[in-house]
Design a protein around this motif. Structure first.
Motif, PDB file in Angstrom:
ATOM      1  N   VAL A 140      40.309  51.497  65.904  1.00 28.38           N
ATOM      2  CA  VAL A 140      41.280  51.922  64.890  1.00 28.38           C
ATOM      3  C   VAL A 140      40.657  51.848  63.501  1.00 28.38           C
ATOM      4  CG1 VAL A 140      43.538  51.466  63.866  1.00 28.38           C
ATOM      5  CG2 VAL A 140      43.215  51.167  66.330  1.00 28.38           C
ATOM      6  N   TRP A 141      39.947  50.753  63.219  1.00 29.58           N
ATOM      7  CA  TRP A 141      39.367  50.574  61.889  1.00 29.58           C
ATOM      8  C   TRP A 141      38.238  51.573  61.616  1.00 29.58           C
ATOM      9  CZ3 TRP A 141      40.611  48.456  57.459  1.00 29.58           C
ATOM     10  CH2 TRP A 141      39.627  48.292  56.483  1.00 29.58           C
TER      11      TRP A 141
ATOM     12  N   THR B 253      37.977  54.495  62.833  1.00 32.26           N
ATOM     13  CA  THR B 253      38.436  55.884  62.919  1.00 32.26           C
ATOM     14  C   THR B 253      39.390  56.272  61.801  1.00 32.26           C
ATOM     15  OG1 THR B 253      38.234  55.812  65.319  1.00 32.26           O
ATOM     16  CG2 THR B 253      39.574  57.574  64.397  1.00 32.26           C
ATOM     17  N   VAL B 254      40.472  55.538  61.658  1.00 26.38           N
ATOM     18  CA  VAL B 254      41.557  55.988  60.782  1.00 26.38           C
ATOM     19  C   VAL B 254      41.150  56.048  59.311  1.00 26.38           C
ATOM     20  CG1 VAL B 254      43.920  55.548  60.030  1.00 26.38           C
ATOM     21  CG2 VAL B 254      43.297  55.242  62.436  1.00 26.38           C
TER      22      VAL B 254
ATOM     23  N   GLY C 200      40.231  53.822  71.936  1.00 23.10           N
ATOM     24  CA  GLY C 200      40.820  53.412  70.661  1.00 23.10           C
ATOM     25  C   GLY C 200      40.678  54.489  69.600  1.00 23.10           C
TER      26      GLY C 200
ATOM     27  N   SER D  53      44.083  56.348  68.287  1.00 21.16           N
ATOM     28  CA  SER D  53      44.382  56.191  66.867  1.00 21.16           C
ATOM     29  C   SER D  53      44.158  57.494  66.105  1.00 21.16           C
ATOM     30  CB  SER D  53      43.533  55.075  66.265  1.00 21.16           C
ATOM     31  OG  SER D  53      42.142  55.366  66.354  1.00 21.16           O
TER      32      SER D  53
ATOM     33  N   ALA E 187      47.538  58.616  64.402  1.00 22.71           N
ATOM     34  CA  ALA E 187      47.607  58.392  62.957  1.00 22.71           C
ATOM     35  C   ALA E 187      48.153  59.604  62.196  1.00 22.71           C
ATOM     36  CB  ALA E 187      46.235  57.983  62.426  1.00 22.71           C
TER      37      ALA E 187
ATOM     38  N   LEU F 171      49.878  50.796  63.752  1.00 23.73           N
ATOM     39  CA  LEU F 171      48.545  50.648  64.326  1.00 23.73           C
ATOM     40  C   LEU F 171      47.990  49.240  64.129  1.00 23.73           C
ATOM     41  CD1 LEU F 171      46.823  54.061  63.472  1.00 23.73           C
ATOM     42  CD2 LEU F 171      48.006  53.358  65.553  1.00 23.73           C
TER      43      LEU F 171
ATOM     44  N   MET G  93      46.134  46.807  66.894  1.00 24.98           N
ATOM     45  CA  MET G  93      44.819  46.240  66.603  1.00 24.98           C
ATOM     46  C   MET G  93      44.787  44.754  66.889  1.00 24.98           C
ATOM     47  SD  MET G  93      43.837  48.018  62.961  1.00 24.98           S
ATOM     48  CE  MET G  93      42.323  47.048  62.779  1.00 24.98           C
TER      49      MET G  93
END
Length: 449
Positions: free
Chosen positions: A33-34, A36-37, A168, A172, A176, A197, A201
């Motif tokens: 998540v971190w 990517t988003v 993930g 995400s 997102a 999200l 996480m």
């Protein structure tokens, strides 16, 4: 010693059990998540929702990453101290589990802030998030080097991680944009997305901590972490094989994050349909769920180095197709993005499984410091990619806006959107390929396994 004259530390042919492997890999679900988003939406969030000029938006994402060059090796040093004093790195991992709080705050910009103040808010929480991410990622990625396992088993371990990381990234990356409101994204939508999200996480990262403990219990771990501090850092930086691997990975990380940052712009301004953002993200990420086992098989047959060179070449070719833009037709463009996704899977699996090969060849001392330098490189690439794309937009005269506005972009800006998404990544990936050819440890590590 460095290079081919080093003797790899003793390893075993032990096969790791699937349960602990799956638990370890679960930690990557949260990290996905971190990675990517923010890369996918933060630049767009700044320029098209918070009315931050592209040059300032790029700077707001770049400067926090500059601190990572120092912070990540320091975190690696702390991880080695934890290994020496306590026999594990669990305390740092638990500290890193606070990352979801910084992630949620990143998108919770107060309603009255736009322009430079909004950019400052994002930059502050980006710094905090990067530090917490390092606290989790560095000891997490040191795990393969901590275990006495062989060349192929390290690849298998990272393949498990890659599949879950891809999941993930995919989930995400698809959720997102939808949670923000899609075509009608608002500040409130971004805030809602951050909170939802962040909860996922936190759960995944805690499972990862448990999984690492089980892995260390199921396979013999190395002893104390050895020397640390500046001595370990000098050893890592003097390691010729490590330097070439890191240099190539910096170019790869920069390129993939550039492409990720350009997806919303390419969908809206080149393909003229913001809703295609999710389609392009899916085409980029989803193939990894299918082809990661194939990369694992290929690495066993031809070696990690040769497989990685193939992935880099495929990425460059696919990028050139994207530079053509709409005349190529939507099916061709989506197919080109899928080619990038297949290559991306190899570029995530193979370098990360080569890193513990280098560490083990160096004797496994200072594994945290090696990993800290590696993650600092990854963080730098994550900043340079969006910044390079932001510079392309700036040169083209891209007009920033707030949510709900649709300014007319000059032709030069539209060209910058297209060439920044296609031509620039192709050039950068060719640089990565040339650097990667200088790495020569793979044959020795494979023969010693």
């Amino acid at each position: 010693m460095t290079g081919l004259d080093r003797r790899p530390a003793a390893a075993t042919d032990e096969t790791l059990p699937r349960g602990p492997l799956a638990g370890f890999a679960a930690g990557s679900l949260g990290m996905g998540v971190w990675v990517t988003v923010p890369g996918l939406l933060l630049l767009y969030f700044l320029t098209d929702v918070l009315a931050v000029g592209p040059w300032l938006a790029g700077l707001a994402l770049l400067l926090p990453k500059v601190a990572d060059v120092l912070l990540h090796p320091w975190v690696g040093h702390r991880a080695d101290l934890e290994q020496t004093r306590r026999g594990d790195r669990r305390r740092l991992l638990l500290l890193g589990c606070a990352l979801p709080l910084a992630f949620a705050a990143l998108f919770a910009v107060p309603g009255g802030l736009t322009g430079a103040p909004a950019a400052a808010w994002v930059a502050v929480f980006f710094v905090a998030g990067n530090l917490l991410f390092a606290a989790y990622q560095v000891p997490y990625l040191a795990t393969p080097a901590d275990l006495r396992i062989g060349y192929h088993e390290r690849t298998r371990l990272m393949a498990f991680r890659m599949v879950v990381l891809t999941l993930g990234i995919l989930v995400s990356g698809l959720l997102a944009p939808l949670l923000t409101g899609g075509d009608a994204a608002t500040r409130g939508g971004y805030q809602r997305m951050g909170v939802v999200l962040a909860v996922g996480m936190a759960l995944a990262m805690l499972v990862g901590v448990v999984g690492i403990a089980r892995l260390r219990g199921s396979a013999a771990a190395t002893g104390p972490g050895g020397h640390g501090g500046w001595r370990a850092l000098r050893t890592a930086l003097r390691d010729r094989q490590f330097r070439w691997l890191v240099a190539a990975y910096l170019a790869m990380s920069t390129t993939t994050h550039l492409v990720l940052a350009g997806v919303p712009y390419y969908a809206e301004y080149e393909l003229r349909d913001p809703g295609l953002t999710t389609v392009l993200v899916a085409a980029f990420v989803a193939p990894a769920l299918l082809v990661t086992p194939a990369w694992l098989v290929l690495a066993r047959r031809v070696g990690k180095q040769r497989a990685l060179l193939g992935a880099q070449g495929a990425f460059a070719v696919g990028s050139l197709v994207l530079a053509v833009g709409r005349p190529a037709g939507l099916p061709v463009l989506v197919g080109a993005v899928a080619v990038l996704g297949v290559a991306f899977a190899g570029m995530q699996l193979l370098p990360f499984s080569m890193l513990p090969d280098v560490i083990r060849a160096a004797g496994a001392a200072g594994a945290g410091t090696y990993t800290g330098v590696w993650t600092a490189t990854e963080a730098t690439g994550a900043a340079l990619g969006p910044y390079a794309y932001a510079l392309c937009l700036t040169v083209g005269g891209f007009v920033a806006s707030t949510a709900g506005q649709t300014p007319v972009q000059p032709d030069a800006a539209l060209a910058a959107v297209r060439y920044g998404f296609g031509l620039l990544p192709a050039v950068a990936m060719l640089v990565a390929l040339l650097l990667q050819r200088r790495y020569t440890l793979d044959a020795t590590a494979r023969a010693a396994s």
